[in-house]
Structures are given as structure tokens and as C-alpha cells.
Design a protein around this motif. Structure first.
Motif, PDB file in Angstrom:
ATOM      1  N   PHE A   6     100.631 142.697  14.278  1.00  0.00           N
ATOM      2  CA  PHE A   6     100.726 142.186  12.917  1.00  0.00           C
ATOM      3  C   PHE A   6     100.903 140.674  12.908  1.00  0.00           C
ATOM      4  O   PHE A   6     100.400 139.975  12.028  1.00  0.00           O
ATOM      5  N   ALA A   7     101.622 140.123  13.896  1.00  0.00           N
ATOM      6  CA  ALA A   7     101.818 138.680  13.974  1.00  0.00           C
ATOM      7  C   ALA A   7     100.524 137.986  14.381  1.00  0.00           C
ATOM      8  O   ALA A   7     100.178 136.926  13.848  1.00  0.00           O
ATOM      9  N   VAL A   8      99.793 138.588  15.308  1.00  0.00           N
ATOM     10  CA  VAL A   8      98.499 138.032  15.715  1.00  0.00           C
ATOM     11  C   VAL A   8      97.556 137.985  14.519  1.00  0.00           C
ATOM     12  O   VAL A   8      96.866 136.987  14.281  1.00  0.00           O
ATOM     13  N   GLN A   9      97.547 139.039  13.721  1.00  0.00           N
ATOM     14  CA  GLN A   9      96.663 139.116  12.562  1.00  0.00           C
ATOM     15  C   GLN A   9      96.998 138.057  11.518  1.00  0.00           C
ATOM     16  O   GLN A   9      96.115 137.355  11.016  1.00  0.00           O
ATOM     17  N   VAL A  10      98.273 137.922  11.172  1.00  0.00           N
ATOM     18  CA  VAL A  10      98.641 136.993  10.115  1.00  0.00           C
ATOM     19  C   VAL A  10      98.398 135.550  10.538  1.00  0.00           C
ATOM     20  O   VAL A  10      97.962 134.712   9.732  1.00  0.00           O
ATOM     21  N   PHE A  11      98.617 135.216  11.820  1.00  0.00           N
ATOM     22  CA  PHE A  11      98.371 133.850  12.260  1.00  0.00           C
ATOM     23  C   PHE A  11      96.877 133.567  12.404  1.00  0.00           C
ATOM     24  O   PHE A  11      96.436 132.429  12.228  1.00  0.00           O
ATOM     25  N   ALA A  12      96.085 134.587  12.715  1.00  0.00           N
ATOM     26  CA  ALA A  12      94.632 134.416  12.730  1.00  0.00           C
ATOM     27  C   ALA A  12      94.121 134.118  11.327  1.00  0.00           C
ATOM     28  O   ALA A  12      93.292 133.213  11.130  1.00  0.00           O
ATOM     29  N   GLU A  13      94.599 134.882  10.348  1.00  0.00           N
ATOM     30  CA  GLU A  13      94.196 134.657   8.960  1.00  0.00           C
ATOM     31  C   GLU A  13      94.635 133.268   8.485  1.00  0.00           C
ATOM     32  O   GLU A  13      93.887 132.556   7.812  1.00  0.00           O
ATOM     33  N   GLN A  27      87.674 116.420   8.020  1.00  0.00           N
ATOM     34  CA  GLN A  27      87.306 115.906   9.327  1.00  0.00           C
ATOM     35  C   GLN A  27      86.512 116.956  10.083  1.00  0.00           C
ATOM     36  O   GLN A  27      86.590 118.144   9.782  1.00  0.00           O
ATOM     37  N   THR A  28      85.742 116.508  11.037  1.00  0.00           N
ATOM     38  CA  THR A  28      84.972 117.441  11.860  1.00  0.00           C
ATOM     39  C   THR A  28      85.667 117.584  13.207  1.00  0.00           C
ATOM     40  O   THR A  28      86.227 116.626  13.741  1.00  0.00           O
ATOM     41  N   PHE A  29      85.671 118.788  13.732  1.00  0.00           N
ATOM     42  CA  PHE A  29      86.193 119.004  15.077  1.00  0.00           C
ATOM     43  C   PHE A  29      85.118 119.731  15.882  1.00  0.00           C
ATOM     44  O   PHE A  29      84.473 120.658  15.405  1.00  0.00           O
ATOM     45  N   ASP A  30      84.906 119.256  17.098  1.00  0.00           N
ATOM     46  CA  ASP A  30      83.816 119.758  17.938  1.00  0.00           C
ATOM     47  C   ASP A  30      84.248 120.889  18.852  1.00  0.00           C
ATOM     48  O   ASP A  30      83.446 121.748  19.208  1.00  0.00           O
ATOM     49  N   ILE A  31      85.524 120.872  19.235  1.00  0.00           N
ATOM     50  CA  ILE A  31      86.046 121.857  20.189  1.00  0.00           C
ATOM     51  C   ILE A  31      87.404 122.339  19.701  1.00  0.00           C
ATOM     52  O   ILE A  31      88.226 121.551  19.225  1.00  0.00           O
ATOM     53  N   ILE A  32      87.640 123.649  19.826  1.00  0.00           N
ATOM     54  CA  ILE A  32      88.963 124.231  19.574  1.00  0.00           C
ATOM     55  C   ILE A  32      89.450 124.839  20.873  1.00  0.00           C
ATOM     56  O   ILE A  32      88.727 125.624  21.510  1.00  0.00           O
ATOM     57  N   PRO A  62      88.662 139.165  13.720  1.00  0.00           N
ATOM     58  CA  PRO A  62      87.465 138.961  12.889  1.00  0.00           C
ATOM     59  C   PRO A  62      87.546 137.723  11.996  1.00  0.00           C
ATOM     60  O   PRO A  62      86.518 137.102  11.709  1.00  0.00           O
ATOM     61  N   ALA A  63      88.739 137.355  11.577  1.00  0.00           N
ATOM     62  CA  ALA A  63      88.887 136.226  10.654  1.00  0.00           C
ATOM     63  C   ALA A  63      88.334 134.927  11.228  1.00  0.00           C
ATOM     64  O   ALA A  63      87.903 134.035  10.480  1.00  0.00           O
ATOM     65  N   LEU A  64      88.317 134.794  12.565  1.00  0.00           N
ATOM     66  CA  LEU A  64      87.914 133.538  13.201  1.00  0.00           C
ATOM     67  C   LEU A  64      86.515 133.598  13.790  1.00  0.00           C
ATOM     68  O   LEU A  64      86.129 132.729  14.576  1.00  0.00           O
ATOM     69  N   MET A  65      85.746 134.604  13.397  1.00  0.00           N
ATOM     70  CA  MET A  65      84.406 134.793  13.937  1.00  0.00           C
ATOM     71  C   MET A  65      83.540 133.541  13.803  1.00  0.00           C
ATOM     72  O   MET A  65      82.844 133.135  14.733  1.00  0.00           O
ATOM     73  N   GLU A  66      83.580 132.896  12.637  1.00  0.00           N
ATOM     74  CA  GLU A  66      82.674 131.769  12.380  1.00  0.00           C
ATOM     75  C   GLU A  66      82.986 130.547  13.228  1.00  0.00           C
ATOM     76  O   GLU A  66      82.160 129.631  13.343  1.00  0.00           O
ATOM     77  N   PHE A  67      84.172 130.492  13.829  1.00  0.00           N
ATOM     78  CA  PHE A  67      84.560 129.319  14.615  1.00  0.00           C
ATOM     79  C   PHE A  67      84.391 129.529  16.123  1.00  0.00           C
ATOM     80  O   PHE A  67      84.678 128.620  16.899  1.00  0.00           O
ATOM     81  N   ARG A  68      83.915 130.690  16.535  1.00  0.00           N
ATOM     82  CA  ARG A  68      83.914 131.002  17.968  1.00  0.00           C
ATOM     83  C   ARG A  68      82.974 130.113  18.778  1.00  0.00           C
ATOM     84  O   ARG A  68      83.175 129.933  19.974  1.00  0.00           O
TER      85      ARG A  68
END
Length: 393
Positions: free
Chosen positions: A210-217, A230-235, A254-260
Motif C-alpha cells: 500500500f505504501a509503494v502504491q501511494v508513493f507511486a501515485e 522543467q524538462t528532465f532527461d533521466i530519472i 502502472p501509474a509510472l508507465m509513461e515515465f519508464r
């Protein structure tokens, strides 16, 4: 989202600090508006208060020692960061008020943050119209606890605050920008006793789903906000001392799919084991403890966003930033889930005791993350009931 407040009834206006930011006519209009809902107290350090004839309802004090109302029903509005800690020690929640947030929060002030940092219009929205403002992760956790009956996680609301550039303790030319989305209170702090975000950060370290999920969201909404400015190139993430990096788990949500496509999880690694930072001592000792213990795995380019769980002295995170610059990064921004605050202790705060004299402790359900109170005698109580009693003492 206010640390100590059960129900706001009194507003202290630190009038002369706010005059540096706003015209007196603007402040007087705000005071008159607030006085229709709250008892307004003017903190005026000058003997002659020139705004007096312009105001309809107010009480005046010259120092915090003259305050005769309960701290847990009181909120300070100020433009002076130096006053924050003194009011927190009196169990008074604080709102830092101004139009230029990046100027108000400095690197030196991140360890004694106010409960809110709001512009004039947002102060009106929060105090007069009950609009939802606060640190991104503190509100994210609260929204998670208020999730709908079908268990759909609500989109977190809240704000990010820019704390400016943080300097490496050993290399003054190494700097990285720090973003503050929430606060972490250490054990023994009166705010930690009833703070859900602090428990969530500890549960995240224990890899609770549950903690992993809420911090991902919450991280997703942080990234959405950041990319507007601002733009960021690498996470990437701060590497773990152990073989498993718990921070990496959020990027499989799933919440972070677009940033992978920007995520590089193994960019940094621990080259040589070092003892835990909490045993190393002050920030300079911590910097020496981790010095040259972290390395990079490949050359990079561009702006790097560095994710951490809890930012305390920044020794480990800034050493990571130093390695990222060596790897080719043009700039580094640090985004932790919470920033550790100076401990606030008071002698009027006593733990809540059960009927058998047992101390109630705040816990989270391991499956749902729902907060509850439990005593050593296994007496259970609802979250807000004990919290309100505790802060109402």
C-alpha cells in the motif's frame, strides 16, 4: 494538513512581517474577512500599530508569550521563517504567506518547514473556503485514507516547494536543487506521534504494497507538475546499501508507465559498503562516511531527477549527485518523499493512555494501510478520535 490543529478557531497575523510582502490595505481586508469566521489576533512588535483604525475586529499582542488561547486551535500567518520553530514549540501550526515561494524557502530552512506555504489567494481559499492545500505527499496519504468504497485511489492534491540549491558538505561547487513534497518527523517529535505520512515512509522501507502504491501515485503527480516547468532527461534512484533497492519498486507500478523510458535504475551503485548514516553523526561525518563509496555505471547527459525516500542531512544524496556530475549530468534535482524536520518536543504533550494505563500507538493495517490506534492491552481506537484527543490535551 496542519500539524497540531484539531479545529482552527484563532488566527494570529504576524502583521509587520507580512507588510514586507503586501500593502497594509490588502492585509486589513484579509483580516476583516478572516474575522467573520475566526478570532483574529494581531502580532505587532511595534508599540504603535498604524493599521488599528482600519480594522473592525482584532486582539493585539506584542509577543508569543502574551498569547492566551490554546495552541491546538490556533494558526500563525507569517512572512518570517525565523518565527516558525518558536511557534511550533508552542503547538501552534504555521502558514508561511507570500507570492514568491522559491525565495521564501531556503536551503537553511528546510529542517523547520511551516505546515503550509501559500499565496494570499490560497490563504483565502484554505481558511475561508476549505480548499485543499498542503505538501504533496501529506495530502496524497490523506487522500489514500479517504479512498472511495470501490478502493479506487484518488488523485493526490497538493503542492511542491522548491528549497533551492543544496551544497555538498565536502565539495562546495557540487550543488543540486531540492524539491520538498512532504515532511518526516523523527521518533520523539510530538508531531510524529500522530503523523500518518511518517508511518507510511517507514512502511515503505518495509516494502508494504500500500505504501509503494501511494508513493507511486504521488510521484506521478510530482513528475506531472515538474515537467510543466522543467524538462528532465533521466530519472534514477539513490542506491541501497543492500542488494535490494526498495526505491526501484515504485517504478514497476502502472501509474509510472509513461515515465519508464526515462528511468535508469542501475545508474548508481554502492562501490564499497559503509555503515548506516544514522550512526555516523553530524552531516560532515555522514559526508565522510559515504565519500567515494558510490560510483556510476555509465556516461550520461542532461538533467537528472534523483529520487530518495527520506532526506535528512543530504550527505548520501549529494554524494550521488557528485557521481552523476562525474558521469556527465548537466544538472541534478533531488526529489525525496519527505524531508526530516528538527525535532519539536514540548512538556505539555503526554501520550494517550488506555484504561489500563497502556500507551496508545499509531499503527497501519498491513493490508490496507488504514491507520488505527492500539494499546499494549490490545484496545483499538479510530484514528481521528485519538489524534484529536492527543492534540486537544
Amino acid at each position: 494538513m496542519l500539524s497540531f490543529t484539531v479545529k482552527v478557531q484563532h488566527i494570529i497575523m504576524d502583521y509587520h512581517s507580512l507588510l514586507k510582502e503586501y500593502e497594509s490595505v490588502v492585509l486589513n481586508d484579509l483580516i476583516n474577512s478572516l474575522s467573520k469566521k475566526y478570532k483574529v489576533i494581531i502580532l505587532s512588535e511595534l508599540k504603535d500599530f498604524q493599521g488599528e483604525q482600519k480594522l473592525e475586529v482584532f486582539t493585539k499582542i506584542r509577543s508569543i508569550d502574551q498569547l492566551m488561547v490554546p495552541g491546538t486551535s490556533t494558526v500563525l500567518l507569517t512572512g518570517d521563517t525565523k518565527k516558525l520553530q518558536a511557534f511550533h514549540l508552542k503547538n501552534i501550526s504555521t502558514i508561511l504567506m507570500g507570492e514568491n515561494v522559491s525565495r521564501m524557502i531556503t536551503a537553511e530552512g528546510i529542517y523547520s518547514l511551516p505546515d503550509l506555504i501559500l499565496s494570499l489567494e490560497r490563504v483565502k481559499g484554505f481558511l475561508l473556503y476549505n480548499m485543499d492545500f498542503g505538501y504533496r505527499n501529506e495530502i496524497a496519504v490523506e487522500n489514500y485514507l479517504k479512498k472511495s468504497g470501490n478502493s479506487v485511489l484518488q488523485k493526490p492534491k497538493g503542492l511542491l516547494y522548491v528549497a533551492g540549491e543544496m551544497e555538498h558538505q565536502l565539495y562546495k561547487n557540487i550543488k543540486a536543487e531540492l524539491i520538498v513534497p512532504g515532511r518526516f518527523f523523527t521518533k520523539g517529535d510530538t508531531r510524529a506521534y500522530a503523523d500518518v505520512l511518517t508511518l507510511y515512509l517507514l512502511k515503505f522501507k518495509d516494502e508494504k504494497s500500500f505504501a509503494v502504491q501511494v508513493f507511486a501515485e504521488s510521484l506521478k503527480t510530482c513528475l506531472d507538475l515538474l515537467k510543466q516547468k522543467q524538462t528532465f532527461d533521466i530519472i534514477t534512484t539513490v542506491p541501497s546499501r543492500t542488494s535490494i533497492n526498495k526505491l526501484d519498486s515504485i517504478f514497476y507500478q502502472p501509474a509510472l508507465m509513461e515515465f519508464r523510458n526515462k528511468v535508469h535504475l542501475n545508474l548508481l551503485k554502492v562501490e564499497t559498503k559503509y555503515k548506516q548514516q544514522k550512526y555516523a553523526g553530524n552531516k560532515f561525518n555522514r559526508a565522510h562516511n559515504v565519500h567515494n563509496k558510490i560510483s556510476f555505471t555509465k556516461q550520461i547527459n542532461g538533467h537528472v531527477l534523483l529520487i530518495d525516500d527520506i532526506y535528512t542531512t543530504g550527505a548520501t544524496t549529494l554524494e550521488c549527485a557528485r557521481m552523476l556530475y562525474q558521469a556527465g549530468a548537466k544538472s541534478v534535482t533531488i526529489l525525496p518523499f519527505g524531508v526530516t524536520q528538527h525535532k519539536v518536543t514540548t512538556n505539555i504533550r503526554k501520550p494517550v493512555l488506555g484504561s489500563g494505563g497502556d500507551i496508545y500507538n499509531l499503527r497501519l493495517n498491513n493490508q490496507t494501510g488504514e491507520p488505527f490506534w492500539v494499546s499494549a492491552g490490545s484496545n483499538y481506537e479510530e484514528y481521528h478520535q485519538i489524534r484529536n484527543y492527543y492534540y486537544g490535551q
